[in-house]
Structure formats: structure tokens, C-alpha cells
Design a protein around this motif. Structure first.
Motif, PDB file in Angstrom:
ATOM      1  N   TRP A  10       0.849  -1.185   0.000  1.00 10.06           N
ATOM      2  CA  TRP A  10       0.000   0.000   0.000  1.00 10.06           C
ATOM      3  C   TRP A  10       0.886   1.237   0.000  1.00 10.06           C
ATOM      4  O   TRP A  10       1.930   1.274   0.647  1.00 10.06           O
ATOM      5  N   ARG A  11       0.479   2.263  -0.729  1.00  9.99           N
ATOM      6  CA  ARG A  11       1.180   3.551  -0.737  1.00  9.99           C
ATOM      7  C   ARG A  11       0.182   4.659  -0.428  1.00  9.99           C
ATOM      8  O   ARG A  11      -0.930   4.655  -0.944  1.00  9.99           O
ATOM      9  N   GLY A  12       0.592   5.590   0.419  1.00  6.60           N
ATOM     10  CA  GLY A  12      -0.307   6.685   0.765  1.00  6.60           C
ATOM     11  C   GLY A  12       0.397   7.686   1.658  1.00  6.60           C
ATOM     12  O   GLY A  12       1.604   7.904   1.529  1.00  6.60           O
ATOM     13  N   CYS A  34       3.413  12.960   5.645  1.00  6.49           N
ATOM     14  CA  CYS A  34       4.535  12.382   4.903  1.00  6.49           C
ATOM     15  C   CYS A  34       4.054  11.170   4.118  1.00  6.49           C
ATOM     16  O   CYS A  34       3.106  10.483   4.517  1.00  6.49           O
ATOM     17  N   ALA A  35       4.686  10.920   2.994  1.00 12.14           N
ATOM     18  CA  ALA A  35       4.350   9.754   2.172  1.00 12.14           C
ATOM     19  C   ALA A  35       4.949   8.500   2.801  1.00 12.14           C
ATOM     20  O   ALA A  35       6.106   8.510   3.237  1.00 12.14           O
ATOM     21  N   VAL A  36       4.161   7.431   2.861  1.00 15.32           N
ATOM     22  CA  VAL A  36       4.620   6.180   3.470  1.00 15.32           C
ATOM     23  C   VAL A  36       4.185   4.987   2.624  1.00 15.32           C
ATOM     24  O   VAL A  36       3.325   5.102   1.747  1.00 15.32           O
ATOM     25  N   THR A  37       4.791   3.842   2.922  1.00 16.17           N
ATOM     26  CA  THR A  37       4.382   2.594   2.308  1.00 16.17           C
ATOM     27  C   THR A  37       4.110   1.569   3.404  1.00 16.17           C
ATOM     28  O   THR A  37       4.676   1.646   4.494  1.00 16.17           O
ATOM     29  N   LEU A  38       3.231   0.618   3.109  1.00 18.77           N
ATOM     30  CA  LEU A  38       2.929  -0.488   4.011  1.00 18.77           C
ATOM     31  C   LEU A  38       3.355  -1.792   3.354  1.00 18.77           C
ATOM     32  O   LEU A  38       3.062  -2.023   2.171  1.00 18.77           O
ATOM     33  N   SER A  39       4.038  -2.622   4.116  1.00 18.55           N
ATOM     34  CA  SER A  39       4.420  -3.955   3.648  1.00 18.55           C
ATOM     35  C   SER A  39       4.040  -4.966   4.720  1.00 18.55           C
ATOM     36  O   SER A  39       4.235  -4.704   5.919  1.00 18.55           O
ATOM     37  N   VAL A  68       7.037   2.558   6.554  1.00 15.54           N
ATOM     38  CA  VAL A  68       8.308   3.258   6.353  1.00 15.54           C
ATOM     39  C   VAL A  68       8.075   4.457   5.433  1.00 15.54           C
ATOM     40  O   VAL A  68       7.104   4.478   4.666  1.00 15.54           O
ATOM     41  N   PRO A  69       8.968   5.449   5.479  1.00 14.74           N
ATOM     42  CA  PRO A  69       8.822   6.598   4.573  1.00 14.74           C
ATOM     43  C   PRO A  69       8.939   6.160   3.119  1.00 14.74           C
ATOM     44  O   PRO A  69       9.734   5.274   2.785  1.00 14.74           O
ATOM     45  N   ALA A  70       8.144   6.779   2.262  1.00 11.98           N
ATOM     46  CA  ALA A  70       8.168   6.420   0.841  1.00 11.98           C
ATOM     47  C   ALA A  70       9.283   7.129   0.090  1.00 11.98           C
ATOM     48  O   ALA A  70       9.668   6.701  -1.000  1.00 11.98           O
ATOM     49  N   GLY A 103      11.205   2.317  12.792  1.00 16.10           N
ATOM     50  CA  GLY A 103      10.010   2.397  11.964  1.00 16.10           C
ATOM     51  C   GLY A 103       8.753   2.412  12.806  1.00 16.10           C
ATOM     52  O   GLY A 103       8.768   2.714  14.000  1.00 16.10           O
ATOM     53  N   ILE A 104       7.660   2.080  12.165  1.00 14.53           N
ATOM     54  CA  ILE A 104       6.358   2.010  12.829  1.00 14.53           C
ATOM     55  C   ILE A 104       5.688   0.703  12.401  1.00 14.53           C
ATOM     56  O   ILE A 104       5.728   0.332  11.224  1.00 14.53           O
ATOM     57  N   ILE A 105       5.093   0.011  13.366  1.00 17.61           N
ATOM     58  CA  ILE A 105       4.287  -1.175  13.058  1.00 17.61           C
ATOM     59  C   ILE A 105       2.819  -0.753  13.045  1.00 17.61           C
ATOM     60  O   ILE A 105       2.330  -0.124  13.997  1.00 17.61           O
TER      61      ILE A 105
END
Length: 273
Positions: A7-9, A18-23, A116-118, A161-163
Motif C-alpha cells: 500500500w502507498r499513501g 509524509c508519504a509512506v508505504t505499508l508492507s 516506512v517513509p516512501a 520504523g512504525i508497526i
């Protein structure tokens, strides 16, 4: 190897964005997956939606979501009905509430994701949000659309990071009191309590992911490899004699505890936490 982002957002806290991604933080890639075949032809079997009355295949355009009001009584929901209850933005994690760390019960936790930051531009804002939560000893609560479903989510500072944990909704979690009330709250025998504590102390060791290996998957893979090579027929692995479950039933709890403590471990005592 890092997987592609799921996911990107954007992560937003008031005016900080800030732009981030989810994995996904977990993977099921190692699990053995099966296909259903026609045994006679060896061809794969496809699943299709069939009308329960006419038994004819229903085209995609004729399929609709419906809510059951009763037996053979349904309310059909159109796409615009479903869209009207979705979040205004499906691409922003807007943190509007915080709660103290460890106050959300684990039973609400569903699936974890790495946040994490995109890009480099958003790293400073991301770090500020993460560090502020860590120093305040809180986690963020927000909402997010994942897989076309709106989810409640929790954001927890973790290392650098962030969970993000998707959370089960309140009506999905059963009331534990309905089950605990069936357990008698009686005082325990002090001697037996001491013996159990001794057993726990002897078996306390450092955590390792080896404790949660899946032996069934390993055995399935062995069987598959053996069947893929007809020339080498392998018999299913038989459990060792000492692995077989004992048929004797110990009725006396005190006798069982004494028997447990009498057996001295063959290896040296494992390291404690």
C-alpha cells in the motif's frame, strides 16, 4: 529480501504529513498450497457462481451484494450504497486519537504491517511522529481502507520504523467473562503451586523463532518431493517410540507434579531470559 509495498499513501498528524508505504510483516509464502484437480483428466477445476434455482452460471454483471433479513428475504446493496459509507480518503492514515501503550488488549490485534517513509522528503516528518509517540509512550489509532475494507488500525513505534496493526472491531471480539465464569476461582494448594513454579523455572529460556516452526509443512514438503520422484519411494516418517503419546492417565495432580520434578534433564539448564 524486502517485498514490494502492499500500500502507498500518506501518514498524517494534524498538519504534519509524509508519504509512506505499508508492507506485510508476515508471510505465508512458505506454506504448502493445494489446487483441486479432476483426477480423471488431471485438469484444474474452476469455481463459478451458480444460481441456486436455475443452476445456471451467473455473469459478473448480474452478481450483487445483499444482506439477509430473513429466510429468502434479502436487501440488495448497490455500489453507490457501499461507496457512501467508505472513508473520504482511502490513501491517508489520519491519526486522530492516541492511547497509552499496552492498553489495547492483544485479542484485538489482527495483521501487522511495516510502515516506512516512501521517499527522503518525508523522512523527517515520519521520524518526528514516531519519536513523539515513543517518548509519550502512546500508540496512534486511526482508520484505513485495505483490500476494499475499512479497518481500524493501531500505529506503534518500533525500532526506527512504525508497526501498523489492523484491529478487529468490537463486535468481533467475544466477552471473556462469559467463559471465565465457568472456571472456579478457588485457592490453590501452596505446595503444588511451588512445584509448578519450579517446573516453569526449569523450562524458562530465551525466545527463539525456532519455537514456532511448523513441522507439518516440512513433512508435507517431504511427501511432495518423494511423490515427485516415483523411482524413490519414501515411506511416511513414523514417530519415534519416545514421541508416541503415553496411554497412561495420571489422575493425581500431586503425583504428576512429583513425577515431573523427579526427572532430571539430560542437557544443561537452558539460559534464562
Amino acid at each position: 529480501m524486502a517485498v514490494r509495498p502492499y500500500w502507498r499513501g500518506y501518514l498524517k498528524l494534524s498538519l504534519v504529513t509524509c508519504a509512506v508505504t505499508l508492507s506485510p510483516a508476515t508471510s505465508e509464502g512458505g506454506k504448502v498450497r493445494f489446487h483441486t484437480l479432476n483426477r480423471k483428466t488431471g485438469d484444474r477445476i474452476r469455481t463459478r457462481y451458480i444460481d441456486s434455482s436455475s443452476e445456471k452460471i451467473v455473469d459478473d454483471d448480474d452478481q450483487a451484494k445483499a444482506y439477509a433479513m430473513g429466510e429468502d428475504d434479502y436487501v440488495i446493496l448497490e455500489e453507490e450504497d457501499l461507496d457512501s459509507v467508505q472513508l473520504e480518503s482511502a490513501r491517508t492514515i489520519d491519526i486522530d486519537e492516541f492511547v497509552e501503550t499496552d492498553t489495547i488488549e492483544w485479542v484485538y490485534f489482527d495483521s501487522p504491517y511495516f510502515v516506512v517513509p516512501a521517499d527522503e522528503v518525508g523522512e523527517e516528518a515520519f521520524t518526528v511522529i514516531r519519536e513523539a509517540m515513543a517518548q509519550s509512550n502512546v500508540v496512534g489509532v486511526s482508520r484505513l481502507v485495505l483490500g476494499n475494507r475499512e479497518r481500524a488500525v493501531m500505529l506503534q513505534p518500533w525500532d526506527t520504523g512504525i508497526i501498523l496493526w489492523t484491529l478487529r472491531f468490537g463486535d468481533e471480539v467475544r466477552d471473556e467473562d462469559e467463559y471465565w465464569e465457568k472456571v472456579d476461582d478457588e485457592k490453590v494448594d501452596k505446595k503444588m503451586l511451588s512445584m509448578v513454579e519450579q517446573l516453569i523455572e526449569e523450562r524458562t529460556t530465551a525466545w527463539s523463532d525456532a519455537m514456532v516452526k511448523d513441522p507439518v509443512q516440512d513433512r508435507l514438503k517431504e511427501i511432495i518431493r518423494a511423490k515427485a520422484k516415483p523411482s524413490k519411494k519414501a515411506k511416511p516418517k513414523q514417530p519415534a517410540a519416545d514421541e508416541e503419546e503415553s496411554s497412561s492417565n495420571v489422575i493425581d495432580l500431586m503425583a504428576a507434579l512429583k513425577k515431573s520434578l523427579e526427572g532430571k534433564p539430560e542437557t544443561t539448564k537452558r539460559s534464562r531470559r
